[in-house]
Design a protein around this motif. Sequence first.
Motif, PDB file in Angstrom:
ATOM      1  N   ALA A 102      36.855  37.523  49.986  1.00  0.00           N
ATOM      2  CA  ALA A 102      37.125  36.116  50.327  1.00  0.00           C
ATOM      3  C   ALA A 102      38.393  35.635  49.629  1.00  0.00           C
ATOM      4  N   PHE A 103      38.563  36.008  48.388  1.00  0.00           N
ATOM      5  CA  PHE A 103      39.770  35.662  47.634  1.00  0.00           C
ATOM      6  C   PHE A 103      41.003  36.238  48.346  1.00  0.00           C
ATOM      7  N   GLY A 104      40.854  37.468  48.834  1.00  0.00           N
ATOM      8  CA  GLY A 104      41.960  38.156  49.503  1.00  0.00           C
ATOM      9  C   GLY A 104      42.371  37.493  50.801  1.00  0.00           C
ATOM     10  N   HIS A 105      41.427  36.801  51.481  1.00  0.00           N
ATOM     11  CA  HIS A 105      41.769  36.135  52.729  1.00  0.00           C
ATOM     12  C   HIS A 105      42.523  34.835  52.476  1.00  0.00           C
ATOM     13  N   TYR A 106      42.235  34.190  51.393  1.00  0.00           N
ATOM     14  CA  TYR A 106      42.594  32.776  51.304  1.00  0.00           C
ATOM     15  C   TYR A 106      43.400  32.404  50.068  1.00  0.00           C
TER      16      TYR A 106
ATOM     17  N   ILE B 149      45.147  34.466  47.781  1.00  0.00           N
ATOM     18  CA  ILE B 149      46.216  35.322  47.248  1.00  0.00           C
ATOM     19  C   ILE B 149      47.610  34.772  47.483  1.00  0.00           C
ATOM     20  N   ALA B 150      47.771  33.900  48.484  1.00  0.00           N
ATOM     21  CA  ALA B 150      49.117  33.373  48.765  1.00  0.00           C
ATOM     22  C   ALA B 150      49.679  32.682  47.535  1.00  0.00           C
ATOM     23  N   CYS B 151      48.825  32.025  46.767  1.00  0.00           N
ATOM     24  CA  CYS B 151      49.287  31.332  45.552  1.00  0.00           C
ATOM     25  C   CYS B 151      48.921  32.080  44.271  1.00  0.00           C
ATOM     26  N   HIS B 152      47.758  32.720  44.256  1.00  0.00           N
ATOM     27  CA  HIS B 152      47.276  33.297  42.992  1.00  0.00           C
ATOM     28  C   HIS B 152      47.523  34.801  42.870  1.00  0.00           C
ATOM     29  N   GLY B 153      48.015  35.423  43.942  1.00  0.00           N
ATOM     30  CA  GLY B 153      48.238  36.866  43.896  1.00  0.00           C
ATOM     31  C   GLY B 153      46.941  37.633  44.058  1.00  0.00           C
ATOM     32  N   LEU B 154      47.054  38.933  44.305  1.00  0.00           N
ATOM     33  CA  LEU B 154      45.864  39.771  44.514  1.00  0.00           C
ATOM     34  C   LEU B 154      45.011  39.858  43.255  1.00  0.00           C
ATOM     35  N   ASP B 155      45.658  39.715  42.105  1.00  0.00           N
ATOM     36  CA  ASP B 155      44.946  39.855  40.829  1.00  0.00           C
ATOM     37  C   ASP B 155      44.527  38.517  40.225  1.00  0.00           C
ATOM     38  N   GLY B 156      44.835  37.415  40.913  1.00  0.00           N
ATOM     39  CA  GLY B 156      44.500  36.095  40.365  1.00  0.00           C
ATOM     40  C   GLY B 156      45.381  35.707  39.192  1.00  0.00           C
ATOM     41  N   GLN B 157      46.414  36.493  38.980  1.00  0.00           N
ATOM     42  CA  GLN B 157      47.279  36.229  37.823  1.00  0.00           C
ATOM     43  C   GLN B 157      48.741  36.060  38.263  1.00  0.00           C
ATOM     44  N   ASN B 158      48.898  35.619  39.504  1.00  0.00           N
ATOM     45  CA  ASN B 158      50.187  35.225  40.079  1.00  0.00           C
ATOM     46  C   ASN B 158      51.166  36.384  40.284  1.00  0.00           C
ATOM     47  N   THR B 159      50.688  37.610  40.168  1.00  0.00           N
ATOM     48  CA  THR B 159      51.611  38.742  40.313  1.00  0.00           C
ATOM     49  C   THR B 159      52.251  38.733  41.704  1.00  0.00           C
ATOM     50  N   GLY B 160      53.579  38.713  41.719  1.00  0.00           N
ATOM     51  CA  GLY B 160      54.318  38.768  42.980  1.00  0.00           C
ATOM     52  C   GLY B 160      54.456  37.442  43.694  1.00  0.00           C
ATOM     53  N   VAL B 161      53.897  36.373  43.129  1.00  0.00           N
ATOM     54  CA  VAL B 161      54.005  35.056  43.786  1.00  0.00           C
ATOM     55  C   VAL B 161      55.307  34.395  43.322  1.00  0.00           C
ATOM     56  N   PRO B 162      56.277  34.259  44.224  1.00  0.00           N
ATOM     57  CA  PRO B 162      57.627  33.888  43.787  1.00  0.00           C
ATOM     58  C   PRO B 162      57.768  32.458  43.269  1.00  0.00           C
TER      59      PRO B 162
END
Lengths: 156, 121
Positions: free
Chosen positions: A63-67, A69-82
């Motif tokens: 569910a996290f992955g669908h919604y 990740i755009a802001c929090h990244g796949l890891d929930g730690q903002n990795t890759g979120v510009p």
Amino acid sequence: MRLAPHIVLIGVAFLACGCKVGTPSALERRVVIATKHHITVGNRSEKNPLPFTSENLAAGKEAFGHYCIACHGLDGQNTGVPFADRMSPPLPSLASAEVQDYTDGQLKWVIDNGISPSGMPASKGTLSDEEIWSIVHFIRHLPPAGSVGEPEMYSH
Amino acid sequence: MKFKFLAPMLIVPVLAAIFFGSQLSKAQSAPHRIEIVAKRFDFTPGDITLKKGEPVVIALTSKDVDHGVKFKELNLVVKAKKGETSEVAYTPTQTGTFVGQCSVFCGSGHGSMKMTLHVTE
């Protein structure tokens, strides 16, 4: 009655500064975090009705992955979120004490209702209660920062 | 002579009974098909009723994007890709009213995309 030009200018300058994204001061951050934790974010005592199981954790990750990740990244730690550190307030890592110090009930409340002023949207109705509770499990058991790559949308 | 005359009269009804009997039993055993259409953000029909112990085939058709319906308490999930139909055979084993939730994230109203399944005796 006419407004003096210098008052108009001051007003315009104030609005311009008010719109511009800036880094909040340490004091401002402390006050806002304390206010959220102790006053504005409700549902402190509600417990997560979903037991912690590998199945519910996987459902939370999905569910996290669908919604989210755009802001929090796949890891929930903002990795890759510009834009993570270019927002006001900056996006917190979900592994940080600022987030982990919330109770499970408060995390559910934040996901349900969003946080104003910030970019956190209200997600009640967009996600089901069960999905949100499973996301709470995922937030409590995040993968190590950077270990799962970055959202595909930012790598093209 | 008498047997030659009577034999067709006996065989024909016996064959007919076997043929129509098998057709009848097929019709009786074929599970009822429940058709559900999913589109953002509802299911049609939104309410279905099944009988405990009576096998059915649940056919979920998705009209726009990928959808699914999950009845967690019944361990029943049907997923359908965009524009396709998926079928699952199911026999209810417990009575009650159960809420099914869309199980595939489909947009802003996904969390409130629900339907109800009643199982009666």
